[in-house]
Motif scaffolding. Structure first.
Motif, PDB file in Angstrom:
ATOM      1  N   GLY A 197       0.820  -1.344   0.086  1.00 54.48           N
ATOM      2  CA  GLY A 197       0.109  -0.089  -0.147  1.00 54.48           C
ATOM      3  C   GLY A 197       0.809   1.279  -0.079  1.00 54.48           C
ATOM      4  N   GLU A 198       0.200   2.384   0.360  1.00 54.55           N
ATOM      5  CA  GLU A 198       0.823   3.790   0.110  1.00 54.55           C
ATOM      6  C   GLU A 198       0.720   4.417   1.597  1.00 54.55           C
ATOM      7  OE1 GLU A 198      -0.662   4.399  -4.114  1.00 54.55           O
ATOM      8  OE2 GLU A 198       1.369   5.506  -3.830  1.00 54.55           O
ATOM      9  N   LEU A 199       1.643   4.920   2.250  1.00 51.01           N
ATOM     10  CA  LEU A 199       1.624   5.495   3.493  1.00 51.01           C
ATOM     11  C   LEU A 199       0.709   6.862   3.528  1.00 51.01           C
ATOM     12  CD1 LEU A 199       2.554   5.603   6.534  1.00 51.01           C
ATOM     13  CD2 LEU A 199       4.616   6.805   5.396  1.00 51.01           C
ATOM     14  N   MET A 200       0.986   7.642   2.215  1.00 54.67           N
ATOM     15  CA  MET A 200       0.162   8.838   2.256  1.00 54.67           C
ATOM     16  C   MET A 200      -1.100   9.024   1.720  1.00 54.67           C
ATOM     17  SD  MET A 200       2.673  10.612   3.199  1.00 54.67           S
ATOM     18  CE  MET A 200       4.258  11.263   3.084  1.00 54.67           C
ATOM     19  N   GLN A 201      -1.661   7.768   1.600  1.00 53.78           N
ATOM     20  CA  GLN A 201      -2.857   7.723   1.199  1.00 53.78           C
ATOM     21  C   GLN A 201      -3.858   7.137   2.431  1.00 53.78           C
ATOM     22  OE1 GLN A 201      -4.062   8.262  -1.993  1.00 53.78           O
ATOM     23  NE2 GLN A 201      -1.820   8.566  -2.271  1.00 53.78           N
ATOM     24  N   ASP A 202      -5.095   7.458   2.215  1.00 57.19           N
ATOM     25  CA  ASP A 202      -6.215   6.971   3.728  1.00 57.19           C
ATOM     26  C   ASP A 202      -7.324   6.219   2.957  1.00 57.19           C
ATOM     27  OD1 ASP A 202      -6.069  10.088   5.636  1.00 57.19           O
ATOM     28  OD2 ASP A 202      -4.893   8.251   5.527  1.00 57.19           O
ATOM     29  N   ARG A 203      -7.962   5.520   3.658  1.00 63.53           N
ATOM     30  CA  ARG A 203      -9.210   4.935   3.229  1.00 63.53           C
ATOM     31  C   ARG A 203      -9.947   4.513   4.491  1.00 63.53           C
ATOM     32  NH1 ARG A 203      -9.262  -0.532   4.075  1.00 63.53           N
ATOM     33  NH2 ARG A 203      -7.514  -1.801   4.185  1.00 63.53           N
ATOM     34  N   TRP A 204     -11.486   4.540   4.196  1.00 58.55           N
ATOM     35  CA  TRP A 204     -12.315   4.234   5.159  1.00 58.55           C
ATOM     36  C   TRP A 204     -11.892   2.837   5.897  1.00 58.55           C
ATOM     37  CZ3 TRP A 204     -14.583   8.315   6.980  1.00 58.55           C
ATOM     38  CH2 TRP A 204     -14.959   9.573   6.037  1.00 58.55           C
ATOM     39  N   LEU A 205     -12.316   2.967   7.406  1.00 57.50           N
ATOM     40  CA  LEU A 205     -11.970   1.657   8.022  1.00 57.50           C
ATOM     41  C   LEU A 205     -12.980   0.455   7.601  1.00 57.50           C
ATOM     42  CD1 LEU A 205     -10.539  -0.016  10.109  1.00 57.50           C
ATOM     43  CD2 LEU A 205     -11.945   0.925  11.728  1.00 57.50           C
ATOM     44  N   GLU A 206     -14.361   0.924   7.655  1.00 61.35           N
ATOM     45  CA  GLU A 206     -15.528   0.190   7.140  1.00 61.35           C
ATOM     46  C   GLU A 206     -15.711   0.444   5.894  1.00 61.35           C
ATOM     47  OE1 GLU A 206     -15.408  -0.680  11.420  1.00 61.35           O
ATOM     48  OE2 GLU A 206     -15.926  -2.026   9.398  1.00 61.35           O
ATOM     49  N   ALA A 207     -15.722  -0.433   5.128  1.00 59.28           N
ATOM     50  CA  ALA A 207     -15.917  -0.319   3.555  1.00 59.28           C
ATOM     51  C   ALA A 207     -17.543  -0.436   3.377  1.00 59.28           C
ATOM     52  CB  ALA A 207     -15.327  -1.543   2.825  1.00 59.28           C
ATOM     53  N   GLY A 208     -18.066   0.490   2.316  1.00 62.76           N
ATOM     54  CA  GLY A 208     -19.296   0.066   1.718  1.00 62.76           C
ATOM     55  C   GLY A 208     -20.159   0.891   2.387  1.00 62.76           C
ATOM     56  N   CYS A 209     -19.896   2.028   3.312  1.00 60.54           N
ATOM     57  CA  CYS A 209     -20.877   2.303   3.976  1.00 60.54           C
ATOM     58  C   CYS A 209     -21.970   3.546   3.112  1.00 60.54           C
ATOM     59  CB  CYS A 209     -20.121   3.475   4.962  1.00 60.54           C
ATOM     60  SG  CYS A 209     -20.507   3.230   6.610  1.00 60.54           S
ATOM     61  N   GLY A 210     -21.369   3.937   2.039  1.00 58.11           N
ATOM     62  CA  GLY A 210     -22.205   4.691   0.993  1.00 58.11           C
ATOM     63  C   GLY A 210     -22.390   6.010   1.701  1.00 58.11           C
TER      64      GLY A 210
END
Ligand code: APR
Length: 244
Positions: free
Chosen positions: A122-135
């Motif tokens: 992965g990439e340290l400088m990127q974030d993502r949501w902990l829970e996927a598919g919340c909408g």
């Protein structure tokens, strides 16, 4: 100055299919601490399972978020080194001949000009949501907290890195496996070969008939599959090796 260098240069001059697997060692000369070698013992300050795991994050999201923010500040302050730049320059002069696979999350290959990098972890400088598919979660509405949260459902942002115990991205992994299967030559640079499945790519390449070259000042767990061992720092060896 490095025995075997001329042999590897000859292989490089005759290959259309080079795979490169890099680890923390290629960023050492940029001032980024490695994980395991005697030098910095990066993990000594922290326990990886506490800091780089989903369990650790859920146990103390603020602590882990702050640790990643600290690492991001470190990375933002350093520059790619001659090793990163030598790889990017060779790939530019030999279009379509190199697949660059990295275990590093520091983004220094990209900043040196490499494209199409396979970021296994992965990439340290990127974030993502902990829970996927919340909408409902909107990145631009994430509350300014540590970690940022969705104002509607409380979902937290997390670093877009592969934590211990997590699966690699299937798309990235399958591209890395294909490159290991197809390459005629694999250069393994700056990795202890301690972490799988990444380290297994060198064994896979060997099994598929590739020549294996290791660039590392120290012995590594992959040495026995190497056809040539170049015992030196990447920022010195790679510019000499990839000059043509
Ligand atoms: N040039 C080349 N290699 C170097 C240099 C250098 N200047 N300095 C150190 N090295 C080598 C060390 O000898 C060691 O073999 O780099 C290697 C670094 O090994 P690790 O610290 O184990 O890093 P890495 O192999 O990338 O770790 C793999 O483990 O912690 C997890 O996800 C993390 O991606 C990381 C993975």
């Amino acid at each position: 100055v490095y025995p075997g260098l001329a042999q590897v240069q000859q292989w490089l001059a005759n290959t259309q299919r080079l795979a490169v697997l890099t680890g923390a060692g290629i960023s050492a000369e940029s001032g980024v601490p490695t994980f395991r070698d005697g030098g910095s013992a990066f993990w000594a300050q922290f326990k990886p399972e506490d800091m780089a795991s989903e369990k650790g994050f859920r146990r103390d999201p603020t602590l882990v978020w702050r640790w990643y923010q600290y690492r991001r500040e470190l990375i933002a302050a350093v520059q790619p080194n001659a090793g990163h730049r030598a790889l990017a320059s060779w790939a530019g002069r030999h279009p379509g001949c190199m697949t660059l696979i990295t275990q590093n999350v520091d983004g220094l290959h990209q900043r040196a000009g490499s494209s199409g990098v396979l970021n296994l972890h992965g990439e340290l400088m990127q974030d993502r949501w902990l829970e996927a598919g919340c909408g409902c979660c909107r990145t631009d509405e994430a509350a300014a907290a540590e970690p940022p949260r969705c104002a509607l459902c409380g979902n937290m942002r997390r670093p877009a890195v592969v934590w211990f115990g997590e699966a690699l991205s299937p798309a990235v992994w399958s591209a890395a496996e294909s490159a290991a299967n197809a390459c005629e030559l694999m250069m393994v640079v700056g990795t202890s070969g301690a972490v799988y499945p990444a380290a297994g790519l060198a064994i896979r390449a060997k099994r598929h008939g590739a020549k294996i070259v290791i660039v590392n000042p120290q012995p590594s767990e992959l040495d026995e599959v190497a056809d040539v061992l170049l015992r030196g720092p990447a920022a010195q060896v790679l510019p000499a090796l990839l000059a043509a």
